[in-house]
Design an enzyme around this catalytic site. Structure first.
Site, mmCIF file in Angstrom:
data_model
loop_
_atom_site.group_PDB
_atom_site.id
_atom_site.type_symbol
_atom_site.label_atom_id
_atom_site.label_comp_id
_atom_site.label_asym_id
_atom_site.label_seq_id
_atom_site.Cartn_x
_atom_site.Cartn_y
_atom_site.Cartn_z
ATOM 1 C CD GLU A 106 -2.727 0.583 8.821
ATOM 2 O OE1 GLU A 106 -3.954 0.726 8.853
ATOM 3 O OE2 GLU A 106 -2.168 -0.429 8.380
ATOM 4 C CD GLN A 123 10.321 -1.966 35.600
ATOM 5 O OE1 GLN A 123 10.707 -1.652 34.483
ATOM 6 N NE2 GLN A 123 11.003 -1.680 36.687
ATOM 7 C CB THR A 150 4.017 6.999 3.772
ATOM 8 O OG1 THR A 150 2.928 6.669 4.628
ATOM 9 C CG2 THR A 150 4.981 7.921 4.504
ATOM 10 C CD GLU A 151 4.252 11.006 -2.357
ATOM 11 O OE1 GLU A 151 4.593 12.210 -2.322
ATOM 12 O OE2 GLU A 151 3.583 10.502 -3.274
ATOM 13 N N PRO A 152 8.358 10.651 1.264
ATOM 14 C CG PRO A 152 10.429 10.450 0.184
ATOM 15 C CD PRO A 152 8.959 10.253 -0.020
ATOM 16 C CB THR A 169 4.114 -2.884 5.275
ATOM 17 O OG1 THR A 169 4.313 -1.934 6.320
ATOM 18 C CG2 THR A 169 4.087 -4.292 5.851
ATOM 19 C CG PHE A 187 -1.906 1.004 1.430
ATOM 20 C CD1 PHE A 187 -3.138 0.894 0.807
ATOM 21 C CD2 PHE A 187 -1.663 2.105 2.246
ATOM 22 C CE1 PHE A 187 -4.131 1.864 0.999
ATOM 23 C CE2 PHE A 187 -2.639 3.080 2.435
ATOM 24 C CZ PHE A 187 -3.873 2.953 1.808
ATOM 25 N NE ARG A 234 13.884 -13.403 38.887
ATOM 26 C CZ ARG A 234 15.143 -13.827 38.998
ATOM 27 N NH1 ARG A 234 15.469 -15.046 38.570
ATOM 28 N NH2 ARG A 234 16.074 -13.057 39.535
ATOM 29 C CB SER A 250 -1.126 8.587 19.415
ATOM 30 O OG SER A 250 -0.955 7.200 19.588
HETATM 31 P P1 FAD Z 1 5.035 12.913 10.428
HETATM 32 O O1 FAD Z 1 3.732 13.044 9.737
HETATM 33 O O2 FAD Z 1 6.174 13.737 9.963
HETATM 34 O O3 FAD Z 1 4.784 13.165 11.981
HETATM 35 C C1 FAD Z 1 5.855 13.372 12.912
HETATM 36 C C2 FAD Z 1 5.219 13.762 14.248
HETATM 37 O O4 FAD Z 1 4.445 14.963 14.106
HETATM 38 C C3 FAD Z 1 4.248 12.685 14.787
HETATM 39 O O5 FAD Z 1 4.342 12.632 16.188
HETATM 40 C C4 FAD Z 1 2.898 13.223 14.375
HETATM 41 O O6 FAD Z 1 1.857 12.758 15.221
HETATM 42 C C5 FAD Z 1 3.115 14.733 14.535
HETATM 43 N N1 FAD Z 1 2.173 15.484 13.700
HETATM 44 C C6 FAD Z 1 2.101 15.527 12.341
HETATM 45 N N2 FAD Z 1 1.071 16.296 11.963
HETATM 46 C C7 FAD Z 1 0.459 16.716 13.094
HETATM 47 C C8 FAD Z 1 -0.693 17.522 13.385
HETATM 48 N N3 FAD Z 1 -1.455 18.040 12.404
HETATM 49 N N4 FAD Z 1 -1.001 17.746 14.681
HETATM 50 C C9 FAD Z 1 -0.262 17.215 15.693
HETATM 51 N N5 FAD Z 1 0.821 16.443 15.496
HETATM 52 C C10 FAD Z 1 1.174 16.197 14.205
HETATM 53 N N6 FAD Z 1 2.932 4.012 4.925
HETATM 54 C C11 FAD Z 1 2.305 3.518 3.818
HETATM 55 O O7 FAD Z 1 1.802 4.271 2.994
HETATM 56 N N7 FAD Z 1 2.220 2.172 3.611
HETATM 57 C C12 FAD Z 1 2.772 1.265 4.471
HETATM 58 O O8 FAD Z 1 2.678 0.051 4.232
HETATM 59 C C13 FAD Z 1 3.449 1.762 5.641
HETATM 60 N N8 FAD Z 1 4.061 0.886 6.486
HETATM 61 C C14 FAD Z 1 4.865 1.394 7.496
HETATM 62 C C15 FAD Z 1 5.637 0.511 8.243
HETATM 63 C C16 FAD Z 1 6.491 1.016 9.217
HETATM 64 C C17 FAD Z 1 7.348 0.062 9.998
HETATM 65 C C18 FAD Z 1 6.556 2.415 9.463
HETATM 66 C C19 FAD Z 1 7.490 2.984 10.500
HETATM 67 C C20 FAD Z 1 5.778 3.264 8.728
HETATM 68 C C21 FAD Z 1 4.928 2.793 7.734
HETATM 69 N N9 FAD Z 1 4.188 3.652 6.925
HETATM 70 C C22 FAD Z 1 3.513 3.168 5.828
HETATM 71 C C23 FAD Z 1 4.278 5.094 7.124
HETATM 72 C C24 FAD Z 1 3.436 5.586 8.290
HETATM 73 O O9 FAD Z 1 2.076 5.485 8.006
HETATM 74 C C25 FAD Z 1 3.894 7.019 8.598
HETATM 75 O O10 FAD Z 1 5.195 6.914 9.173
HETATM 76 C C26 FAD Z 1 2.936 7.736 9.508
HETATM 77 O O11 FAD Z 1 1.751 8.061 8.819
HETATM 78 C C27 FAD Z 1 3.517 9.038 10.082
HETATM 79 O O12 FAD Z 1 4.052 9.836 9.068
HETATM 80 P P2 FAD Z 1 5.545 10.403 9.211
HETATM 81 O O13 FAD Z 1 6.429 9.274 9.571
HETATM 82 O O14 FAD Z 1 5.850 11.156 7.974
HETATM 83 O O15 FAD Z 1 5.483 11.368 10.451
#
Ligand code: FAD
Length: 383
Positions: free
Chosen positions: A362, A335, A126-128, A158, A123, A267, A365
């Site tokens: 997905e 713990q 997500t992008e950089p 994934t 799926f 234990r 929080s």
């Molecule tokens: P960011 O969006 O940059 O967020 C960084 C921080 O800022 C977080 O704490 C976030 O909560 C906070 N933040 C961002 N915006 C706001 C806001 N408006 N208000 C408050 N806080 C905010 N993606 C796919 O498309 N397909 C996959 O199969 C997939 N698999 C994954 C598997 C793994 C092991 C991992 C680590 C990620 C995967 N992802 C996948 C990506 C994942 O869904 C994203 O990492 C996730 O959506 C968060 O995006 P980000 O990492 O860019 O963090």
């Protein structure tokens, strides 16, 4: 905790548990160390029916209701969250998108293969530069005659290096969510490259990849849904995906509870079982309440889905609660184990490493809280 499961649901859960205890639990540490599950488990899991849950029988699936699906996800989460993710993405995110939005031709082409796991899906949302802010993704699909040429980069995908088909979200129109469309892209297409991301904290048994698409040509028939419908497809599918993640977290909390009880009763310190100390019982009691509370939130979603009712906010609540509970329970499981919890001879440290991502993907929080807050207040904090 048992509400009223029917015979079919109960027997699928029992079958799933017996299978995973024999085929996954004894190997999960080795898979984690090797950063890959043994892929020979995938067809065996398909035989049990994990990849065909909720896919209708006419497309080669088991059919079955959503409660059975979440029971399966809980068992996978209890045994090895890496396996749960492989199924949740292929059957859940990709299979359910096709089932919900695909043409008859697309359903016939992909669903039987997904159900028997001869086709694995990934799926690609997500992008950089766009994670939480997925509606602003920048991958592009431009028309070339009756085809599309797709270019862009996807991150943290994934199943990315194992998948046969990638559900790729790319921009066909203007800025924002309404300009996004969805495409089913065979991963052996010229211009499609998947590079594995190594060194993850947890979920080390599953493949996570970066995808690079350079003018990947697909016919119009590869588009899932209408032009501009991609973001809606992604969000609709992710709502169900959150229920699946939450169900896996219930399994993780359950695993933490069971292994904490087993260790604390076996234990002794100060001449008595660890489980006899009130402060140890406190941690165990909290895990027990968390397991029940998270499970009830998940089962509520399954019930709403099975009755065809709206479940989006309930899915956010289940995902938020269950994922945070999984981190709490895994931390407390370490713990309870003391120093033994810190080495991979015991499962506690893996539970924590695997749990940690559940509050991130997905929808983090924070994003779940904004969705719940919007529902409660009527105010959209995203804009
Ligand atoms: P960011 O969006 O940059 O967020 C960084 C921080 O800022 C977080 O704490 C976030 O909560 C906070 N933040 C961002 N915006 C706001 C806001 N408006 N208000 C408050 N806080 C905010 N993606 C796919 O498309 N397909 C996959 O199969 C997939 N698999 C994954 C598997 C793994 C092991 C991992 C680590 C990620 C995967 N992802 C996948 C990506 C994942 O869904 C994203 O990492 C996730 O959506 C968060 O995006 P980000 O990492 O860019 O963090």
């Amino acid at each position: 905790m048992d509400l009223s499961l029917n015979d079919e649901q109960q027997s699928f859960r029992d079958l799933a548990r017996t299978f995973l205890e024999a085929e996954a639990v004894p190997h999960r540490t080795e898979w984690d160390r090797n950063e890959s599950v043994d892929l020979s488990i995938i067809p065996k899991m398909a035989e049990i029916g994990f990849f065909g849950l909720t896919i209708p029988e006419q497309y080669g699936g088991l059919g079955g209701d959503y409660l059975t699906y979440v029971l399966g996800m809980e068992e996978l989460g209890r045994a090895d969250s890496a396996l749960r993710g492989i199924v949740s993405v292929s059957n859940g995110l990709v299979g359910k998108s096709i089932l919900g939005f695909g043409t008859e031709e697309q359903k016939q082409a992909y669903l039987p293969g997904i159900a028997e796991a001869t086709i694995l899906g990934c799926f690609g949302l997500t992008e950089p530069d766009t994670g939480s802010d997925a509606g602003n993704l920048t991958s592009r699909a431009r028309r070339d005659g009756s085809d599309y040429l797709i270019s862009g980069q996807k991150l943290f995908i994934t199943n990315g290096t194992w998948a046969h088909v990638a559900l790729v979200f790319a921009r066909t129109g203007g800025p924002g969510p309404k300009g996004v469309s969805a495409f089913l892209v065979p991963t052996d297409s010229p211009g499609f490259e998947a590079r594995e991301i190594k060194g993850k904290l947890g979920l080390r048994g599953q493949a996570t990849a970066e995808l690079f698409l350079t003018d990947v040509r697909v016919p119009e028939s590869a588009r899932l849904g209408a032009e501009g419908e991609g973001f809606r497809i992604a969000m609709t599918t992710l709502a169900k995906g959150r229920v699946s993640v939450a169900a896996g977290c219930v399994g993780l909390v359950q695993a933490c509870l069971e292994s904490s009880v087993a260790y604390a009763t076996s234990r002794t310190q100060f001449g008595r079982q660890l489980a006899g100390f009130q402060l140890v019982q406190e941690m165990i009691a909290e895990m027990s309440v968390d397991a029940d509370a998270a499970r009830l939130l998940v089962w509520r979603c399954a019930d709403l889905i099975d009755r065809g009712l709206e479940f989006g906010v309930q899915a956010s609540k289940a995902k938020l609660y269950a994922s945070e509970a999984a981190v709490r329970a895994a931390n407390n499981c370490i713990q309870v184990y003391g120093g033994a919890g810190y080495v991979d001879e015991y499962p506690a440290e893996k539970y924590l490493r695997d749990a940690r991502v559940m509050t991130l993907y997905e929808g983090t929080s924070q994003i779940q809280k904004l969705l719940i807050g919007r529902d409660e207040t009527g105010i959209n904090a995203f804009v």
